[in-house]
Enzyme design. Structure first.
Site, PDB file in Angstrom:
ATOM      1  N   PRO A 204       0.842  -1.203   0.000  1.00 44.55           N
ATOM      2  CA  PRO A 204       0.000   0.000   0.000  1.00 44.55           C
ATOM      3  C   PRO A 204       0.873   1.247   0.000  1.00 44.55           C
ATOM      4  O   PRO A 204       2.036   1.192   0.408  1.00 44.55           O
ATOM      5  CB  PRO A 204      -0.771  -0.123   1.321  1.00 44.55           C
ATOM      6  N   ARG A 232       0.534   1.399  -6.586  1.00 47.04           N
ATOM      7  CA  ARG A 232       0.328   2.844  -6.582  1.00 47.04           C
ATOM      8  C   ARG A 232       1.552   3.517  -7.184  1.00 47.04           C
ATOM      9  O   ARG A 232       2.701   3.168  -6.858  1.00 47.04           O
ATOM     10  CB  ARG A 232       0.117   3.359  -5.148  1.00 47.04           C
ATOM     11  N   ASP A 256       1.262   0.042 -14.299  1.00 49.65           N
ATOM     12  CA  ASP A 256      -0.174   0.303 -14.483  1.00 49.65           C
ATOM     13  C   ASP A 256      -0.569   1.583 -13.757  1.00 49.65           C
ATOM     14  O   ASP A 256      -1.730   1.969 -13.786  1.00 49.65           O
ATOM     15  CB  ASP A 256      -0.981  -0.891 -13.951  1.00 49.65           C
ATOM     16  N   GLU A 261      -1.226  10.622 -11.444  1.00 51.93           N
ATOM     17  CA  GLU A 261      -1.984  10.170 -12.615  1.00 51.93           C
ATOM     18  C   GLU A 261      -3.425  10.690 -12.619  1.00 51.93           C
ATOM     19  O   GLU A 261      -4.145  10.515 -13.600  1.00 51.93           O
ATOM     20  CB  GLU A 261      -1.993   8.637 -12.668  1.00 51.93           C
ATOM     21  N   HIS A 293      -4.073   2.414 -15.437  1.00 50.66           N
ATOM     22  CA  HIS A 293      -4.575   1.952 -14.131  1.00 50.66           C
ATOM     23  C   HIS A 293      -5.811   1.088 -14.364  1.00 50.66           C
ATOM     24  O   HIS A 293      -6.934   1.434 -13.958  1.00 50.66           O
ATOM     25  CB  HIS A 293      -4.892   3.139 -13.206  1.00 50.66           C
TER      26      HIS A 293
HETATM   27  C1  COI Z   1      -7.938  -0.040  -6.149  1.00 48.73           C
HETATM   28  O1  COI Z   1      -8.944  -0.754  -6.011  1.00 48.73           O
HETATM   29  O2  COI Z   1      -7.199   0.221  -5.183  1.00 48.73           O
HETATM   30  C2  COI Z   1      -7.603   0.501  -7.474  1.00 48.73           C
HETATM   31  O3  COI Z   1      -6.470   0.792  -7.705  1.00 48.73           O
HETATM   32  C3  COI Z   1      -8.709   0.681  -8.464  1.00 48.73           C
HETATM   33  C4  COI Z   1      -8.797   2.006  -9.178  1.00 48.73           C
HETATM   34  C5  COI Z   1     -10.226   2.233  -9.664  1.00 48.73           C
HETATM   35  C6  COI Z   1      -8.346   3.208  -8.420  1.00 48.73           C
END
Ligand code: COI
Length: 327
Positions: A204, A232, A256, A261, A293
Site C-alpha cells: 500500500p 500505486r 499500471d 496520474e 490503471h
Molecule cells: C484499487 O482498487 O485500489 C484501485 O487501484 C482501483 C482504481 C479504480 C483506483
C-alpha cells in the site's frame, strides 16, 4: 438514507441498478468528481461512495461532517486518497472494498511477460507489417528470480500464479504469510533488490513506502532489472525511473500506475495538450509499458466494487460489523 455514488463510469451503471434492487437501497449516480460544492448540495444524513480518482481530505471531510454525512465508502482496495485520521477525528466512518485479487494478479503476470518478451516493440512492428525478429529475443520466466514486495491478498495471488512458471520466488512482507512459505522464500527488502531479476510491487502507499523505489534503491538492484508496479504510482520516484531507464539499469518497466496520474487515467486525452513531461518522456521508451490503471478492471471486480461499497455503507449505518471498515 440516500447513497450518492460519485465518479460513476458508464460500465458501473448496470451493477448499481442491480445493487439498488439487491440491497433495496436509494442510490443516486453521479459521474463527476466529489467536490466540497457537490457535498454542500447533498441531502443531509446521506452517505457517499467514491472511486479514488480524486483526494478526499480535510475540506471534503469537513463539508461532509457539516451535512451530517457520516458514511463514506471507496469502491477501491487502496485508500491512500482519504485522510483517514481526519475522518476519524470528525466522526466519519469509512470503508473500502475487498474484490478478488485475481484480475490484478493476472495483469501483473501479463506485464512481466510483456516486459520479458519485448512485446511493446513486437506489437508496434506488427501494426506496420514488420514481422522481423531482430532485437526481440526474450528471456524465459522459469530461469529467473522474481521478488514480490508485499504479500497481502494481491501479492499472495501473484506468488501462487508464478509458482506454476518454475521461477524462484523471493518475497518481502512485514509479517511473512505462513501459507505461502512452501512457494516463496521470505527475505529482506535489501535481498530482494540484490537478488531479483524481476521486482513486482504490491504494497500500500503510505508515508513509509512513498518513493521506496528511488535512485538509492535502484542502485542496489541487478543491472537490467525488470520492475512492475500495479499498486500505486507514488511507490516509485519518477526522476529515478527516468534516469535508470536511460542508463539501462532498468531493463524494462511495466507500470499500471504513475505518480500524479489523477486527471489522466480513465480519461480520453487524445485531443488535449499532454503536459506531463516526465510521463510523456518515460512512456515513449521501447521497454516501458504504461497502462491506464486498469489492472483491477474485470467484470467480476467491478461488480464486487459496487456491491462492496453499498454493502459497507449499509453495514456501517446499520451498526453491523463491516468487514472492510477502516475507521
Ligand atoms: C484499487 O482498487 O485500489 C484501485 O487501484 C482501483 C482504481 C479504480 C483506483
Amino acid at each position: 438514507m440516500k447513497i450518492y455514488a460519485y465518479e460513476v463510469r458508464d460500465d458501473e451503471i448496470d451493477y448499481f441498478t442491480q445493487a439498488q434492487k439487491k440491497f433495496d437501497a436509494d442510490i443516486i449516480l453521479k459521474p463527476q468528481l466529489l467536490t466540497c460544492g457537490e457535498i454542500r448540495a447533498l441531502e443531509p444524513h446521506s452517505a457517499i461512495s467514491i472511486l479514488g480518482l480524486e483526494r478526499c481530505d480535510k475540506d471534503e471531510l469537513d463539508s461532509m461532517a457539516m451535512q451530517d454525512i457520516r458514511y463514506l465508502a471507496t469502491r477501491t482496495v487502496g485508500y491512500d486518497h482519504i485522510d483517514l485520521e481526519y475522518a476519524k477525528k470528525v466522526g466519519i466512518h469509512v470503508c473500502n472494498v475487498g474484490y478478488a485479487p485475481d484480475g490484478v494478479a493476472d495483469f501483473t503476470i501479463m506485464l512481466m511477460l510483456m516486459c520479458l518478451r519485448n512485446y511493446k516493440q513486437a506489437l508496434w512492428r506488427a501494426h506496420v507489417n514488420d514481422f522481423s525478429l531482430n532485437g526481440l529475443m526474450g528471456r524465459e520466466l522459469s530461469g529467473l528470480t522474481v521478488g514480490i514486495m508485499g504479500t497481502g491478498r494481491i501479492g499472495a495471488r501473484v506468488a501462487r500464479d508464478l509458482s506454476g512458471f518454475g521461477c524462484r520466488i523471493l518475497a518481502y512482507n512485514r509479517h511473512p504469510v505462513k501459507e505461502l512459505e512452501d512457494i516463496v522464500t521470505y527475505v529482506t527488502q535489501e535481498e530482494i533488490y540484490r537478488q531479483c531479476d524481476i521486482i513486482t510491487l504490491h504494497l500500500p502507499l503510505t508515508q513509509e513506502t512513498c518513493h521506496m523505489i528511488n535512485a538509492n534503491t535502484i542502485r542496489k538492484m541487478k543491472d537490467g532489472v525488470v520492475l512492475i508496479n500495479c499498486a500505486r504510482g507514488a511507490l516509485m520516484d519518477m526522476d529515478s525511473l527516468i534516469d535508470a531507464v536511460e542508463t539501462s539499469k532498468i531493463g524494462a518497466l511495466g507500470m499500471d500506475c504513475v505518480e500524479n496520474e489523477e486527471g489522466i487515467i480513465h480519461l480520453d486525452r487524445r485531443t488535449d495538450i499532454f503536459s506531463d513531461r516526465k510521463l510523456a518522456y518515460l512512456r515513449q521508451f521501447k521497454n516501458v509499458v504504461h497502462t491506464q490503471h486498469m489492472a483491477f478492471y474485470t467484470d467480476g471486480a467491478v461488480r464486487s466494487m459496487v456491491d462492496g461499497a453499498i454493502q459497507g455503507i449499509l453495514d456501517m449505518a446499520g451498526n453491523r460489523s463491516c468487514r472492510t471498515q477502516l475507521v
